[in-house]
Design a protein around this motif. Structure first.
Motif, PDB file in Angstrom:
ATOM      1  N   LEU A   8       0.689  -1.090  -0.120  1.00  0.00           N
ATOM      2  CA  LEU A   8      -0.009  -0.059  -0.077  1.00  0.00           C
ATOM      3  C   LEU A   8       0.753   1.286   0.069  1.00  0.00           C
ATOM      4  N   LEU A   9       1.868   1.208   0.863  1.00  0.00           N
ATOM      5  CA  LEU A   9       2.782   2.439   0.944  1.00  0.00           C
ATOM      6  C   LEU A   9       3.564   2.459  -0.581  1.00  0.00           C
ATOM      7  N   ALA A  10       3.770   1.468  -1.052  1.00  0.00           N
ATOM      8  CA  ALA A  10       4.734   1.697  -2.263  1.00  0.00           C
ATOM      9  C   ALA A  10       3.897   2.597  -3.278  1.00  0.00           C
ATOM     10  N   VAL A  11       2.645   2.515  -3.227  1.00  0.00           N
ATOM     11  CA  VAL A  11       1.819   3.364  -4.231  1.00  0.00           C
ATOM     12  C   VAL A  11       1.113   4.626  -3.818  1.00  0.00           C
ATOM     13  N   ALA A  12       1.612   4.895  -2.445  1.00  0.00           N
ATOM     14  CA  ALA A  12       1.004   5.952  -1.944  1.00  0.00           C
ATOM     15  C   ALA A  12       1.589   7.323  -2.320  1.00  0.00           C
ATOM     16  N   PRO A  13       0.888   8.259  -2.134  1.00  0.00           N
ATOM     17  CA  PRO A  13       1.622   9.741  -2.442  1.00  0.00           C
ATOM     18  C   PRO A  13       3.062   9.863  -2.199  1.00  0.00           C
ATOM     19  N   GLU A  14       3.454  10.677  -2.530  1.00  0.00           N
ATOM     20  CA  GLU A  14       5.039  10.893  -2.296  1.00  0.00           C
ATOM     21  C   GLU A  14       5.299  11.250  -0.785  1.00  0.00           C
ATOM     22  N   LYS A  15       4.451  12.133  -0.714  1.00  0.00           N
ATOM     23  CA  LYS A  15       4.468  12.685   0.955  1.00  0.00           C
ATOM     24  C   LYS A  15       4.490  11.762   2.059  1.00  0.00           C
ATOM     25  N   LYS A  34     -11.207  14.169   4.992  1.00  0.00           N
ATOM     26  CA  LYS A  34     -10.553  13.286   3.901  1.00  0.00           C
ATOM     27  C   LYS A  34      -9.034  13.183   3.988  1.00  0.00           C
ATOM     28  N   ARG A  35      -8.533  13.120   5.170  1.00  0.00           N
ATOM     29  CA  ARG A  35      -7.243  12.570   5.624  1.00  0.00           C
ATOM     30  C   ARG A  35      -6.715  11.292   4.679  1.00  0.00           C
ATOM     31  N   HIS A  36      -7.506  10.163   4.313  1.00  0.00           N
ATOM     32  CA  HIS A  36      -7.457   9.160   3.732  1.00  0.00           C
ATOM     33  C   HIS A  36      -7.094   9.338   2.143  1.00  0.00           C
ATOM     34  N   VAL A  37      -7.819  10.386   1.686  1.00  0.00           N
ATOM     35  CA  VAL A  37      -7.369  10.787   0.276  1.00  0.00           C
ATOM     36  C   VAL A  37      -6.042  11.301   0.383  1.00  0.00           C
ATOM     37  N   GLN A  38      -5.621  12.072   1.132  1.00  0.00           N
ATOM     38  CA  GLN A  38      -4.310  12.763   1.083  1.00  0.00           C
ATOM     39  C   GLN A  38      -3.126  11.874   1.293  1.00  0.00           C
ATOM     40  N   GLN A  39      -3.260  11.026   2.408  1.00  0.00           N
ATOM     41  CA  GLN A  39      -2.512   9.905   2.696  1.00  0.00           C
ATOM     42  C   GLN A  39      -2.282   8.684   2.072  1.00  0.00           C
ATOM     43  N   PHE A  40      -3.325   8.215   1.606  1.00  0.00           N
ATOM     44  CA  PHE A  40      -3.301   6.845   0.687  1.00  0.00           C
ATOM     45  C   PHE A  40      -3.969   7.190  -0.675  1.00  0.00           C
ATOM     46  N   ALA A  41      -4.394   8.248  -1.175  1.00  0.00           N
ATOM     47  CA  ALA A  41      -4.954   8.592  -2.373  1.00  0.00           C
ATOM     48  C   ALA A  41      -6.035   7.444  -2.651  1.00  0.00           C
ATOM     49  N   SER A  42      -6.749   7.240  -1.416  1.00  0.00           N
ATOM     50  CA  SER A  42      -7.943   6.332  -1.566  1.00  0.00           C
ATOM     51  C   SER A  42      -9.265   7.292  -1.085  1.00  0.00           C
ATOM     52  N   PRO A  43     -10.256   6.925  -1.783  1.00  0.00           N
ATOM     53  CA  PRO A  43     -11.658   7.522  -1.369  1.00  0.00           C
ATOM     54  C   PRO A  43     -12.237   6.531  -0.237  1.00  0.00           C
ATOM     55  N   ALA A  44     -11.647   5.202  -0.222  1.00  0.00           N
ATOM     56  CA  ALA A  44     -12.433   4.131   0.774  1.00  0.00           C
ATOM     57  C   ALA A  44     -11.617   3.982   1.657  1.00  0.00           C
ATOM     58  N   LEU A  45     -12.032   3.969   2.956  1.00  0.00           N
ATOM     59  CA  LEU A  45     -11.116   3.749   4.192  1.00  0.00           C
ATOM     60  C   LEU A  45     -11.822   3.114   5.324  1.00  0.00           C
ATOM     61  N   GLN A  46     -11.550   2.155   6.198  1.00  0.00           N
ATOM     62  CA  GLN A  46     -12.289   1.695   7.161  1.00  0.00           C
ATOM     63  C   GLN A  46     -10.963   1.587   8.443  1.00  0.00           C
TER      64      GLN A  46
END
Length: 216
Positions: free
Chosen positions: A51-58, A141-153
């Motif tokens: 997951l982290l390998a494809v996460a945003p650069e930050k 929408k922290r999940h969008v910033q952190q993982f570029a994913s609109p879906a999180l649980q």
């Protein structure tokens, strides 16, 4: 592995509570990996590293890439930064799911019961505070910033059904009675009854609905 880490000192400081907690996280993830491999749907477990390998650069460059941060009002009604660090992150993919379907990132919390559900005064060391940080961050929408994913649980495994009920009470209180499906809860007794298979065990979401770890 960071060659500057003093593993001898870290091992000396690691007490029984830390070791038990770490083994609990590993045990859950191993059981989940086995459950996915043996599933009739041929589910695929996406690890934290993947997951982290494809996460945003930050996020990839962060010293603590899983740290979940948000801004909330403190006891003096002033904005203040708060954060929590989940014990793990993963995702579960189904080969039958549409290729353009969003990956549902799961943050995992292994709760040993050592942190009180709520304190009489505002404190960072409580389940209520942790739930609120997750909730406020999700709304921002922290999940969008952190993982570029609109879906999180966020999935919690705790030590008793009673503690699950107490956590649900906090979610309902924090949401004005509405609840929230971003939270999933189960306990070790329930997991054991399902042969420690997280996919077969019953989970309860933050609205009090019985569901599954891979439930919609």
């Amino acid at each position: 592995i960071d060659p500057t880490l003093d593993l001898t000192e870290k091992n000396r400081r690691a007490g029984s509570v830390f070791v038990s907690h770490t083994l609990g996280v590993a045990d859950f993830l191993v059981n989940l990996e086995v459950a996915c491999r043996n599933s009739a749907d041929r589910l695929q477990l996406i690890s934290q590293h993947q997951l982290l390998a494809v996460a945003p650069e930050k996020t990839r460059r962060s010293r603590e890439p899983l740290r979940w941060q948000t801004t909330m009002m403190n006891e003096n009604s002033k904005p203040q930064h708060y954060s929590v660090v989940p014990d793990a992150a993963f995702a579960i993919l189904s080969p039958s799911a549409p290729r353009d379907k969003n990956v549902n990132v799961m943050l995992f919390e292994n709760d040993t019961g050592s942190i009180p559900i709520q304190r009489s005064v505002q404190s960072h060391r409580s389940i209520r505070h942790k739930l609120n940080v997750y909730l406020q961050g999700w709304q921002a929408k922290r999940h969008v910033q952190q993982f570029a994913s609109p879906a999180l649980q966020i999935a919690f495994v705790t030590n008793s059904p009673i503690r699950v009920e107490h956590m649900l009470d906090q979610v309902h209180d924090l949401t004005g009675g509405a609840g929230s499906r971003i939270f999933l809860f189960t306990d070790r007794e329930t997991l054991a009854a399902a042969d420690n298979n997280p996919l077969k065990a019953k989970w309860i979401n933050g609205k009090g609905e019985i569901t599954a770890l891979c439930g919609e």
